[in-house]
Design a protein around this motif. Sequence first.
Motif, mmCIF file in Angstrom:
data_model
loop_
_atom_site.group_PDB
_atom_site.id
_atom_site.type_symbol
_atom_site.label_atom_id
_atom_site.label_comp_id
_atom_site.label_asym_id
_atom_site.label_seq_id
_atom_site.Cartn_x
_atom_site.Cartn_y
_atom_site.Cartn_z
ATOM 1 N N SER A 42 0.831 -1.208 0.000
ATOM 2 C CA SER A 42 0.000 0.000 0.000
ATOM 3 C C SER A 42 0.867 1.260 0.000
ATOM 4 O O SER A 42 0.530 2.258 -0.654
ATOM 5 N N LEU A 43 1.985 1.226 0.710
ATOM 6 C CA LEU A 43 2.871 2.391 0.744
ATOM 7 C C LEU A 43 3.615 2.568 -0.576
ATOM 8 O O LEU A 43 3.921 3.699 -0.975
ATOM 9 N N ALA A 46 8.118 5.841 4.591
ATOM 10 C CA ALA A 46 9.083 5.266 5.530
ATOM 11 C C ALA A 46 8.666 5.531 6.969
ATOM 12 O O ALA A 46 8.855 4.678 7.851
ATOM 13 N N SER A 47 8.095 6.706 7.222
ATOM 14 C CA SER A 47 7.671 7.039 8.586
ATOM 15 C C SER A 47 6.586 6.085 9.074
ATOM 16 O O SER A 47 6.520 5.761 10.264
ATOM 17 N N VAL A 48 5.727 5.630 8.155
ATOM 18 C CA VAL A 48 4.665 4.694 8.525
ATOM 19 C C VAL A 48 5.222 3.281 8.672
ATOM 20 O O VAL A 48 4.976 2.600 9.672
ATOM 21 N N SER A 92 0.495 10.824 9.877
ATOM 22 C CA SER A 92 1.776 10.763 9.161
ATOM 23 C C SER A 92 1.599 11.154 7.697
ATOM 24 O O SER A 92 2.503 11.743 7.085
ATOM 25 N N LEU A 93 0.433 10.841 7.111
ATOM 26 C CA LEU A 93 0.175 11.163 5.713
ATOM 27 C C LEU A 93 -0.056 12.655 5.502
ATOM 28 O O LEU A 93 -0.022 13.132 4.365
ATOM 29 N N ILE A 149 13.154 10.753 9.911
ATOM 30 C CA ILE A 149 11.883 11.208 9.365
ATOM 31 C C ILE A 149 11.637 12.692 9.643
ATOM 32 O O ILE A 149 11.405 13.479 8.714
ATOM 33 N N VAL A 150 11.669 13.076 10.897
ATOM 34 C CA VAL A 150 11.339 14.462 11.247
ATOM 35 C C VAL A 150 12.362 15.435 10.659
ATOM 36 O O VAL A 150 11.992 16.463 10.067
#
Length: 486
Positions: free
Chosen positions: A107-108, A126-128, A362-363, A410-411
Amino acid sequence: MNNLFIASTILKILLIPAYRSTDFEVHRNWLAITHSLPISKWYIEKTSIWTLDYPPFFAWFEKFWSMFAQFADPNMLVVDNLEYASWETIVFQRLTVILSELVLYWSLQRYIRYFGNQYVNWLVAASVFLHPGLLIVDHMHFQYNGFLYGILILSIVEAKRGQLLLSGILFAVLLNFKHIYLYMAPAYFVYLLKAYCFTSDQLSSFSIQRFITLGGAVIGVFALSLGPFIHQLPALLSRLFPFTRGLCHAYWAPNFWALYAAADRCLIFVGKRLGWIMNDAALGSMTRGYVGDTQFAVLPDIQASHTMILTLIAQIAVLQLLWRKPTFDNFLSSLTLCGFASFLFGWHVHEKAILIVLIPYSLMAANNKLHLRTFIILSAAGIYSLYPLLFHAAETPIKITFTLLWTLMIVTGLAFTMKTSIKSILHPVEVLYLLGLIVLQLYSSIVHELVFGGLEFLPLLLTSVYCGVGVIYGYLLAMINVCFTC
């Protein structure tokens, strides 16, 4: 994503011997029930206290894995083998979580393909996929959230592509895997009704044909799911919606009711000094998640209907924006905030349910600087609120190190795409709040035991309340952002 997939899979395999909660036994028992008993007994069987209480599609999901489990260790499929946990059983069940997460990975991959900016969306994906919450809850504590959020993200991707009918069908399928996603259903209902059933902004453009097609497809999914269990439907529904449980779970989820319960605890001390009349039977009740345990000593008691009303009010605030302007961005915001409202105001909310906020948000993190700011606060408070699930000292370095690495990648990466820095995004008070999480971790893991040597509830109470403040603050920021951008 391929390299991240390989690296994360290796890490998850290394975590196979790690701590596991009673949820491991829950799912082992469900494997046994669905494999050994006819479907007529799935939702009435109660040898174990961990009875089957997920919708039918998840029961069939367990049935699917049980067909392979018999080759790993047939004893895990014996209903009477309570708390059975051979090494073969442990490895098999851990691997089912890893393999089922392929749905999330796929899905990603589709998310990256259809959402535009490749680098930004790679970071979001990637964060998910590497989310510390999923690592803690699924691959250590033990659940299947990655698989379920994979279905949710597939539905969101199809909505982005304009395939609204398929998006609605996928969400109906998700509901029949896990009913917690019902809290997101109002956003789907409003969006699909306005964007799919109306062909323009005019009310006269309502399409009966599209409405019947959509309704028929959703009803068909539910009929396929519930049809084989029609004769045990009352038992099934009582399992899915156990409103006899208390308002707060044993470990308070970091939501509005955690602050409400903590306020009641504080008022008890004031009331004793001032001679207030209090509910003596409730003086110790709010720190436990027992059946029917919903009483407060000073503040008014809360009923399930009250939580439902508050949740609906909070959801209506964003749903009316979605109705007026049914764009995809407004749909994603409404979907996320509907889940958020359920976490803040819902009945008997588990701390693990914070994922219903963190994963969808996250999205949205890369949409603008305020969303990224909110994402940072929510991620810090939400992920930290899951730390008490892994209470052994051996897991502490793992959860902290993985969270820090995830944050760094990520951040920092998302801030770089916005040509800014984390320091410039956050207000000084917010920075102090984040630093407070470090102080809280040091207190909970080291200082508390040295100073008190008991009072086990105190670190949990402090964690719930402190994280609850951050989560509610994040909700207010998100609401402000959505209301100003719609």
